[in-house]
Design a protein around this motif. Structure first.
Motif, mmCIF file in Angstrom:
data_model
loop_
_atom_site.group_PDB
_atom_site.id
_atom_site.type_symbol
_atom_site.label_atom_id
_atom_site.label_comp_id
_atom_site.label_asym_id
_atom_site.label_seq_id
_atom_site.Cartn_x
_atom_site.Cartn_y
_atom_site.Cartn_z
ATOM 1 N N ASN A 28 0.830 -1.210 0.000
ATOM 2 C CA ASN A 28 0.000 0.000 0.000
ATOM 3 C C ASN A 28 0.861 1.256 0.000
ATOM 4 N N THR A 29 1.914 1.252 0.834
ATOM 5 C CA THR A 29 2.786 2.421 0.917
ATOM 6 C C THR A 29 3.394 2.754 -0.436
ATOM 7 N N THR A 69 -3.356 9.879 7.346
ATOM 8 C CA THR A 69 -3.664 8.620 6.678
ATOM 9 C C THR A 69 -4.384 7.663 7.610
ATOM 10 N N GLN A 76 -7.951 5.628 6.743
ATOM 11 C CA GLN A 76 -7.524 4.417 6.043
ATOM 12 C C GLN A 76 -8.550 3.283 6.058
ATOM 13 N N THR A 88 -0.776 1.540 5.942
ATOM 14 C CA THR A 88 0.514 1.779 5.315
ATOM 15 C C THR A 88 1.559 1.369 6.346
#
Lengths: 291, 263
Positions: free
Chosen positions: B69-70, B208, B212, B217
């Motif tokens: 995801n990051t 985030t 999320q 992340t």
């Protein structure tokens, strides 16, 4: 003729649409947040309403204590950060050789870009009972037992806040210090003022736009802080950010919105004051080039 | 003109000044060391060698998902932010409304991270947008945009606009003049803004984590693990990798800007 008008229309679209998108994505959420802060919480949901309920919850009980503490911590740490950032910005603007200014600013910005939560974890490592500082102090025979006030204390919180937000404050101060005309200072010297009085009456007032911008940045960061207080303040040390997160954890969006609205309102008042008192063009002349 | 030799008082004052700068730098850089030491602490042949805690990263499927995801979000942020920032910087020069436009773009810089996260979360909730990589990217783009815009504005300020006028005189239209004359001159600024955005994306946590939903992340995973179970050697290894990635990107920026200065 037609193609010129089409060209102009296209240009408005190409330049205007991204701007419109950004405006919607920034102002939309803030506007809806303000609206939701007047809504009512029902179980795990929320319904549109016009009620001060969320604000009343915020302004009574423990949360208001957290608010006052945040305000005090934010104001005092901002003063502390200015006392460190201003001399640094002054040194970069006046003492560092022009060819090295970029390198120096770069050195200050690198730590700022490394995630500040990771850096805050590290401070709890360094300051802990078996951490580097206590080991070194005891190894040198300066103390017999580990110092307790290093971690989970006001000292640790202020250290965390200063290292988190101070580096960025150097930039606006440096911008306004290096943007001011050197001849003002020279004129002051020629007219017989000493270096100290020249600084006090000429250099410092001319750099205030940058100082104020830096102060807003540091203040807002410390005011809404959540990580430094948890990691370095220890259990029970809450700042406004923690209070907001705890209301999110119980899915109370109106309350979280009310507290966030409060924080944004404080920030807006400061920003409006900044716009009101200082000329942005003067301050940004260096970035924007010729006008 | 000969410069008089510094007196001992001046030398002492200079020593004080540079000592102060060095002290602050020590305080700023010291926090990068402990994660590195922790990630190698207790490493031995029996425990799986020097890089045991780095290998442990791959034993955690949640973490693998987080890394994925990051990287995805980082790529989106690094591509979209510079383009948006360029459009905004161009609009700023075109319409000469610096107070309004800059005030808007720089606003997220001054909103506390938690509050911005709350605002975005209720915004998406009221509009019925489910949390996704896209919503996480939007939040990070808005955070990176002020920095990217300032980087591009700085580079654009050093571009001489008379080149554009020369292009118009020679019959070029606006777009061609921009594409063929200005863009090559400010390309490094775009790369700088992209690298900056990527760094900010890799290091963003709180905004985030509020929007999320079920995903993570690397950064939000670190934060939630710290709050729930504490930090493990694998997480220290991960922090080390993040610090190294950030430093490598910064070094990349230096190399690119250096190349611009040298003819």
């Amino acid at each position: 003729m037609k193609s010129i008008r089409f060209d102009a229309l296209l240009r408005v679209l190409v330049l205007g649409l991204p701007l419109l998108l950004v405006a919607i994505l920034i102002l939309g959420p803030l506007g809806i947040m303000v609206a939701v802060s007047f809504w009512k919480k029902t179980g795990f949901a929320m319904v549109p309403d016009v009620t001060w309920h969320a604000y009343a919850t915020f302004l009574s009980g423990v949360r208001i204590e957290v608010f006052w503490r945040s305000l005090w911590v934010a104001v005092s740490s901002t003063v502390l950060m200015l006392l460190i950032a201003y001399p640094l910005a002054y040194i970069v603007a006046k003492k560092v050789r022009p060819t090295l200014v970029g390198v120096t600013l770069f050195l200050f910005s690198v730590p700022f870009l490394v995630n500040f939560i990771i850096r805050t974890f590290s401070w709890s490592d360094i300051l802990g009972r078996s951490g580097f500082v206590n080991s070194a102090l005891m190894g040198l025979g300066l103390t017999d037992a580990p110092l307790d006030w290093l971690l989970y204390s006001d000292f640790a919180v202020y250290l965390g806040l200063v290292t988190a937000y101070m580096p960025f404050m150097i930039f606006p101060i440096w911008l306004s210090l290096s943007g001011t005309d050197k001849r003002y200072e020279q004129a002051s010297w020629v007219l017989g003022e000493g270096r100290l009085m020249t600084f006090w009456r000429v250099t410092l007032p001319l750099s205030l736009p940058g100082v104020f911008a830096a102060a807003i940045f540091g203040f807002v960061g410390a005011f809404g802080e959540f990580a430094v207080s948890v990691i370095l303040g220890g259990t029970g040390y809450q700042l406004l950010g923690n209070s907001i997160i705890s209301s999110l954890n119980v899915i109370n969006y109106p309350l979280a919105s009310a507290m966030s609205t409060f924080a944004v309102l404080v920030m807006l008042i400061l920003l409006v004051a900044w716009f009101f008192f200082f000329d942005l063009r003067l301050f940004l002349g260096k970035i924007m080039g010729r006008q | 003109m000969t410069v008089p030799a510094p007196t001992s008082a001046q030398r002492a004052a200079n020593g004080l000044v540079w000592g102060f700068v060095a002290l602050v730098l020590v305080f700023l850089y010291a926090p990068m060391v402990p994660p590195v030491l922790r990630s190698f602490a207790g490493a031995s042949v029996e425990n799986g060698g020097l890089f045991a805690s780095y290998r442990a990263i791959f034993d955690d499927p949640l973490l693998i998902g987080g890394i994925w995801n990051t990287v995805m979000i980082g790529a989106i942020v690094a591509v979209v932010t510079p383009v948006l920032a360029l459009a905004i910087a161009q609009a700023l020069r075109e319409w000469q409304k610096p107070r309004l436009i800059l005030g808007l773009v720089l606003l997220p810089l001054f909103v506390p991270g938690v509050s911005m996260g709350v605002a975005m979360a209720v915004f998406f909730k009221v509009l019925g947008v489910e949390p996704s990589l896209l919503t996480m990217s939007v939040v990070q783009i808005l955070w990176a945009l002020p920095f990217a815009t300032l980087v591009i504005m700085t580079v654009m300020a050093s571009f001489d606009e008379t080149y554009l006028e020369a292009a118009y005189v020679l019959g070029s239209n606006r777009f061609a003049a921009f594409w063929k004359v200005e863009l090559p001159c400010i390309r490094q600024g775009l790369f700088g803004a992209a690298a900056f955005s990527l760094i900010l994306s890799f290091n963003e946590t709180i905004r985030t984590s509020i929007v999320q939903g079920g995903r993570n992340t690397v950064q939000t995973y670190l934060w939630s693990q710290y709050q729930q179970v504490g930090l493990s050697p694998a997480l220290y290894a991960l922090m080390t990798l993040l610090i190294v990635a950030t430093l490598a990107l910064m070094a990349g920026i230096v190399v690119v800007t250096r190349r611009r200065q040298l003819p």
